[in-house]
Design a protein around this motif. Structure first.
Motif, PDB file in Angstrom:
ATOM      1  N   ARG A  84      13.988 104.106  10.848  1.00 43.92           N
ATOM      2  CA  ARG A  84      12.675 103.533  11.100  1.00 43.92           C
ATOM      3  C   ARG A  84      12.232 102.509  10.060  1.00 43.92           C
ATOM      4  O   ARG A  84      11.383 101.668  10.344  1.00 43.92           O
ATOM      5  CB  ARG A  84      11.622 104.642  11.180  1.00 43.92           C
ATOM      6  N   SER A  85      12.774 102.567   8.856  1.00 41.84           N
ATOM      7  CA  SER A  85      12.233 101.733   7.770  1.00 41.84           C
ATOM      8  C   SER A  85      13.121 100.555   7.393  1.00 41.84           C
ATOM      9  O   SER A  85      12.858  99.880   6.394  1.00 41.84           O
ATOM     10  CB  SER A  85      11.991 102.595   6.525  1.00 41.84           C
ATOM     11  N   TYR A  86      14.149 100.272   8.191  1.00 38.32           N
ATOM     12  CA  TYR A  86      15.080  99.231   7.759  1.00 38.32           C
ATOM     13  C   TYR A  86      14.459  97.846   7.774  1.00 38.32           C
ATOM     14  O   TYR A  86      14.928  96.928   7.104  1.00 38.32           O
ATOM     15  CB  TYR A  86      16.364  99.268   8.584  1.00 38.32           C
ATOM     16  N   TYR A  87      13.383  97.657   8.536  1.00 39.07           N
ATOM     17  CA  TYR A  87      12.707  96.366   8.514  1.00 39.07           C
ATOM     18  C   TYR A  87      12.165  96.047   7.118  1.00 39.07           C
ATOM     19  O   TYR A  87      12.060  94.888   6.734  1.00 39.07           O
ATOM     20  CB  TYR A  87      11.568  96.322   9.534  1.00 39.07           C
ATOM     21  N   ASN A 162      21.415  96.277  16.921  1.00 37.92           N
ATOM     22  CA  ASN A 162      20.540  95.416  16.129  1.00 37.92           C
ATOM     23  C   ASN A 162      20.331  95.989  14.733  1.00 37.92           C
ATOM     24  O   ASN A 162      20.262  95.263  13.740  1.00 37.92           O
ATOM     25  CB  ASN A 162      19.197  95.253  16.851  1.00 37.92           C
ATOM     26  N   HIS A 163      20.207  97.326  14.645  1.00 37.36           N
ATOM     27  CA  HIS A 163      20.020  97.967  13.346  1.00 37.36           C
ATOM     28  C   HIS A 163      21.201  97.676  12.408  1.00 37.36           C
ATOM     29  O   HIS A 163      21.016  97.325  11.241  1.00 37.36           O
ATOM     30  CB  HIS A 163      19.864  99.476  13.513  1.00 37.36           C
ATOM     31  N   MET A 196      23.751 102.697   7.628  1.00 38.23           N
ATOM     32  CA  MET A 196      23.090 102.508   8.919  1.00 38.23           C
ATOM     33  C   MET A 196      24.037 102.835  10.071  1.00 38.23           C
ATOM     34  O   MET A 196      23.616 103.389  11.096  1.00 38.23           O
ATOM     35  CB  MET A 196      22.579 101.077   9.043  1.00 38.23           C
ATOM     36  N   THR A 197      25.313 102.514   9.915  1.00 36.53           N
ATOM     37  CA  THR A 197      26.297 102.861  10.939  1.00 36.53           C
ATOM     38  C   THR A 197      26.357 104.364  11.149  1.00 36.53           C
ATOM     39  O   THR A 197      26.364 104.857  12.283  1.00 36.53           O
ATOM     40  CB  THR A 197      27.680 102.316  10.550  1.00 36.53           C
ATOM     41  N   ALA A 198      26.392 105.108  10.033  1.00 33.17           N
ATOM     42  CA  ALA A 198      26.396 106.568  10.135  1.00 33.17           C
ATOM     43  C   ALA A 198      25.133 107.074  10.823  1.00 33.17           C
ATOM     44  O   ALA A 198      25.186 108.007  11.639  1.00 33.17           O
ATOM     45  CB  ALA A 198      26.525 107.181   8.739  1.00 33.17           C
ATOM     46  N   VAL A 199      24.004 106.442  10.525  1.00 31.81           N
ATOM     47  CA  VAL A 199      22.731 106.867  11.112  1.00 31.81           C
ATOM     48  C   VAL A 199      22.709 106.630  12.619  1.00 31.81           C
ATOM     49  O   VAL A 199      22.325 107.513  13.393  1.00 31.81           O
ATOM     50  CB  VAL A 199      21.556 106.139  10.426  1.00 31.81           C
ATOM     51  N   VAL A 200      23.125 105.449  13.066  1.00 27.24           N
ATOM     52  CA  VAL A 200      23.045 105.163  14.505  1.00 27.24           C
ATOM     53  C   VAL A 200      24.050 105.986  15.309  1.00 27.24           C
ATOM     54  O   VAL A 200      23.798 106.310  16.475  1.00 27.24           O
ATOM     55  CB  VAL A 200      23.206 103.652  14.795  1.00 27.24           C
ATOM     56  N   PHE A 201      25.189 106.342  14.694  1.00 26.13           N
ATOM     57  CA  PHE A 201      26.138 107.218  15.377  1.00 26.13           C
ATOM     58  C   PHE A 201      25.565 108.620  15.525  1.00 26.13           C
ATOM     59  O   PHE A 201      25.549 109.196  16.611  1.00 26.13           O
ATOM     60  CB  PHE A 201      27.457 107.306  14.599  1.00 26.13           C
ATOM     61  N   THR A 202      25.109 109.186  14.420  1.00 25.08           N
ATOM     62  CA  THR A 202      24.702 110.591  14.420  1.00 25.08           C
ATOM     63  C   THR A 202      23.392 110.839  15.155  1.00 25.08           C
ATOM     64  O   THR A 202      23.158 111.952  15.632  1.00 25.08           O
ATOM     65  CB  THR A 202      24.586 111.117  12.981  1.00 25.08           C
ATOM     66  N   THR A 203      22.537 109.830  15.254  1.00 25.94           N
ATOM     67  CA  THR A 203      21.267 110.012  15.966  1.00 25.94           C
ATOM     68  C   THR A 203      21.387 109.741  17.458  1.00 25.94           C
ATOM     69  O   THR A 203      20.407 109.871  18.196  1.00 25.94           O
ATOM     70  CB  THR A 203      20.176 109.097  15.385  1.00 25.94           C
ATOM     71  N   GLY A 204      22.563 109.364  17.913  1.00 26.48           N
ATOM     72  CA  GLY A 204      22.781 109.147  19.339  1.00 26.48           C
ATOM     73  C   GLY A 204      22.304 107.811  19.851  1.00 26.48           C
ATOM     74  O   GLY A 204      22.053 107.655  21.046  1.00 26.48           O
ATOM     75  N   ASN A 205      22.209 106.820  18.962  1.00 26.51           N
ATOM     76  CA  ASN A 205      21.668 105.529  19.365  1.00 26.51           C
ATOM     77  C   ASN A 205      22.717 104.479  19.691  1.00 26.51           C
ATOM     78  O   ASN A 205      22.395 103.504  20.381  1.00 26.51           O
ATOM     79  CB  ASN A 205      20.744 104.998  18.267  1.00 26.51           C
TER      80      ASN A 205
END
Length: 238
Positions: A84-87, A162-163, A196-205
């Motif tokens: 949520r805070s990457y911006y 995009n993330h 961020m790659t780990a985050v988008v994989f594990t959160t199902g995005n």
């Protein structure tokens, strides 16, 4: 790859003009992004095709990673915070480069604008449903553990991520700024897109191939920014 010119720092654009330009770019991008990815049928078809390709390549790891994170309550909070805070990282990098590394500012700003322009036709032409919507068993971790009450996104724009793409842009900007004086320290910047790659994989995005698309997008954006600089008659040369 774009290289900052030697022999002195670039002249900074005026801060007000830059602020207005970037605000306009982000507003237009946000509006156009919101208008893409609404074809649910096409998004589902593209997602199932991508899942088939990943299974054939042995890259279908999203369900297993998502199931692992679902059992890690502390890491869930960290993952949602990063997602949520990457911006804030994007704004911070832009300001830091503008103030401290004017010699690369135009290069990284052009790369950012090119990235935002290039990603939109892909979203329009290939809407894609993310794993949290199209892969049975995946938990929508961000939605279930969000830090703020936000409406769910109505767009199906998983390819590319995009993330990850913008996180990779942050790393590229920091690396480009630091590599002349601190080459080893500059490499640490690339930990951010890996996180961020780990985050988008594990959160199902996102899928694995979404991240591959993000890497391709960064490369194309760097190429466009390089060409942009060469075609600009006011740009300084080495």
């Amino acid at each position: 790859m774009a290289t900052p010119p030697a022999g002195g720092a670039l002249r900074r654009p005026g801060v007000l003009a830059e602020a207005v330009l970037l605000l306009l770019v982000f507003v237009v991008f946000t509006r156009l992004h919101a208008a893409t990815g609404h074809d649910l049928s096409a998004a589902g078809i593209h997602a199932r095709t991508l899942q088939t390709i990943e299974r054939a390549l042995g890259l279908d790891i999203e369900l297993a990673l998502n199931g692992w994170l679902a059992g890690q309550p502390v890491l869930i909070t960290v993952a949602v915070l990063v997602y949520r805070s990457y911006y804030l990282a994007i704004v911070g990098v832009l300001v830091w480069v503008y103030v401290r590394h004017a010699e690369v500012y135009l290069v990284v700003r052009r790369t950012l604008v090119a990235m935002l322009v290039l990603i939109l036709p892909v979203y329009w032409a290939m809407p894609m449903s993310p794993p949290r919507f199209s892969l049975p068993g995946v938990v929508d971790i961000v939605a279930e553990h969000d830090l703020v009450d936000r409406p769910a996104s109505s767009g199906y724009t998983a390819m590319p991520s995009n993330h990850v793409a913008l996180s990779a842009w942050c790393a590229y900007a920091v690396w480009l700024a630091l590599r002349p004086a601190h080459p080893r320290l500059a490499l640490l910047a690339w930990l951010f897109p890996l996180l961020m790659t780990a985050v988008v994989f594990t959160t199902g995005n996102h899928y694995v191939l979404d991240v591959v698309g993000s890497a391709a997008l960064l490369g194309a954006s760097i190429g466009v920014a390089t060409l942009w600089g060469r075609l600009n008659p006011l740009a300084p040369h080495r």
